[in-house]
Design a protein around this motif. Sequence first.
Motif, mmCIF file in Angstrom:
data_model
loop_
_atom_site.group_PDB
_atom_site.id
_atom_site.type_symbol
_atom_site.label_atom_id
_atom_site.label_comp_id
_atom_site.label_asym_id
_atom_site.label_seq_id
_atom_site.Cartn_x
_atom_site.Cartn_y
_atom_site.Cartn_z
ATOM 1 N N TYR A 87 1.389 4.455 0.105
ATOM 2 C CA TYR A 87 2.460 3.361 0.545
ATOM 3 C C TYR A 87 1.746 2.343 0.025
ATOM 4 O O TYR A 87 0.590 1.752 -0.331
ATOM 5 N N GLY A 88 2.582 0.684 0.001
ATOM 6 C CA GLY A 88 1.791 -0.040 0.072
ATOM 7 C C GLY A 88 1.323 -1.052 1.161
ATOM 8 O O GLY A 88 0.417 -2.224 0.606
ATOM 9 N N ASP A 196 0.632 -1.059 -4.244
ATOM 10 C CA ASP A 196 1.537 -0.889 -4.343
ATOM 11 C C ASP A 196 2.409 0.161 -4.897
ATOM 12 O O ASP A 196 2.540 0.228 -5.935
ATOM 13 N N LYS A 205 -7.767 1.118 -0.206
ATOM 14 C CA LYS A 205 -6.488 0.970 1.027
ATOM 15 C C LYS A 205 -6.043 2.089 1.783
ATOM 16 O O LYS A 205 -7.048 3.060 2.121
ATOM 17 N N LYS A 316 1.033 -9.184 -3.136
ATOM 18 C CA LYS A 316 2.020 -8.578 -1.991
ATOM 19 C C LYS A 316 1.915 -9.255 -0.214
ATOM 20 O O LYS A 316 0.585 -8.761 -0.063
ATOM 21 N N ILE A 340 6.534 -7.712 -2.492
ATOM 22 C CA ILE A 340 6.241 -6.383 -3.151
ATOM 23 C C ILE A 340 4.631 -6.260 -4.395
ATOM 24 O O ILE A 340 4.804 -7.506 -4.245
ATOM 25 N N GLY A 341 4.292 -5.072 -4.399
ATOM 26 C CA GLY A 341 2.705 -5.173 -5.682
ATOM 27 C C GLY A 341 3.681 -5.371 -6.414
ATOM 28 O O GLY A 341 5.123 -5.647 -6.966
ATOM 29 N N ASN A 478 8.274 -1.955 8.093
ATOM 30 C CA ASN A 478 7.303 -1.044 7.434
ATOM 31 C C ASN A 478 7.375 -0.151 8.771
ATOM 32 O O ASN A 478 6.304 -0.586 10.179
#
Length: 498
Positions: A87-88, A196, A205, A316, A340-341, A478
């Motif tokens: 996930y991001g 991400d 992460k 991000k 986003i990434g 999210n």
Amino acid sequence: MKHDYDIVIIGTGAGGGTLAYALREAGARILLIERGDYLPQEDENWRPEAVFQQNRYKTKETWEDAGGGGSFKPGVHYYVGGNTKVYGAALPRFRREDFDALEHEGGTSPAWPISYDDLEPYYARAETIYRVHGRPGDDPTEPPRSAPFPYPIVPHEPVIAELDDAFRRQGLHPFYLPIGIDLREGGRCIRCKTCDGFPCQVDAKSDADVCCVRPALESPDVTLMPRTYARRLRADAAGKRIEAVEVERDGERFEVRADRFVVSCGAVNSAALLLRSAEGGLANSSGMVGRNYMVHNNSALMAVKPVRRNPAVFQKTLSVNDFYLEGPGWPYPLGNLQLIGKVQGAMLKAARPAGPTPLLKAIANRSIDWWVMSEDLPDPDNRITVTSEGRIRVHWKQNNMATHRKLVEAATTMMKRAGYPLVFTEPMGIETNSHQCGTLRFGDDPATSVLDPYCRAHDIANLYVMDSSFLPSSAAMNPVLTIAAQALRVAEHMVAEA
Ligand SMILES: Cc1cc2nc3c(=O)[nH]c(=O)nc-3n(C[C@H](O)[C@H](O)[C@H](O)COP(=O)(O)OP(=O)(O)OC[C@H]3O[C@@H](n4cnc5c(N)ncnc54)[C@H](O)[C@@H]3O)c2cc1C
């Protein structure tokens, strides 16, 4: 072969992993059953070709599109840690208004059985567990907090700081996107381009595996059974109590018995497990098992200034909620915009295989990349069913789309005004189900919901569901922090009632 535990948790993602962490010192013998294995740490983790073109970490299974689209490859990942492995790590709280009934252009987003204030203390704890970096005060929609963010912001890179300034000149209120990465003193995060959508090769992460499952396994009371697929739950003759879960591991089938069972397989698989477990579905006196499937209305947006490269690496960091509750020129909520990434050429190639590689690379080198996310509404006809052969079927018709189109329009205008003349947008289809939720919703009324406000099945006293299934509305944020907060709340309740 029989095993006996106090609590069996099936699935180790955001819901199951956080719950295991919260229960690790409860004095209960806990078994985690997980169909996947640990995701390998390897060079491919950070290769866009491997991750996006070869889909190395996505499940190989296919699901059926009941809308006539044939079968499709869902965007799900079966590993210890579940979908959070890729996930991001955007970890915002839902807004206070998301817990109340909210009128949208396409209908009403229903009220929750709990308020923001009920969940607030657990949000604060979840932010600590998932190491969230952020700063309060910039976003006008931000709900009140009982504690500061546990970690400071992840700073914008210069090109994003410029964008922040440009938005402020437009009268907008951009804010630092709350992010879960390990940027503590001596932390492992190197702020790379491959966060991400990618697994983290250095475990930096804040995923459910790293932050929850591994620490939980340090307790002698917690055991993990990976590569073990839960086939069905077996209830007693009256259908009022779960006695065992039938599992399959390395071709062998056996039952695991426990006092209490928690289903945490993700919204689609949790519903499928209950549907497979009894004629008409287990815990289904409401008829709601599998229904109200939501995924958000999502589009990717790339804004390009042809004359300028975008040198951002960790892109991000910025989000905009000015249109979250209304407008521009629209009296209804529109949703959230977040960077986003950094999109790379090989990622675009995966989405556009026929596109000329040099052109795709040139675009990716110059683009600023956004996720445009608006709320979809619960519709009982949007549902998960299981075919007679046991395959998952998704019945999905998008709703509240006028809202989404307005948000895409607002985002496009915002970027053009900021000096990006070319804006490309792409709506996401049925296979983009990363924010799947709602299929076993919680509520006060057993006639209209599957779970009670502590995520226990109304019909079966020793059955809980703790994953994104419980969400009665998808909000436009999210979901992981909300799933984790509710898992902490549910854990506390499970301990109290034991
Ligand atoms: C590419 C991508 C980016 C994302 N970015 C973000 C983001 O930035 N922020 C955010 O909040 N959310 C994000 N999400 C969504 C987030 O990952 C999910 O909302 C979250 O993981 C859902 O948690 P869950 O517990 O419901 O399910 P999952 O995390 O999917 O966990 C379910 C677990 O159950 C296991 N399982 C399933 N069926 C069985 C079975 N029958 N037997 C045994 N085990 C089973 C699975 O292997 C898995 O481990 C993203 C998702 C994706 C795919």
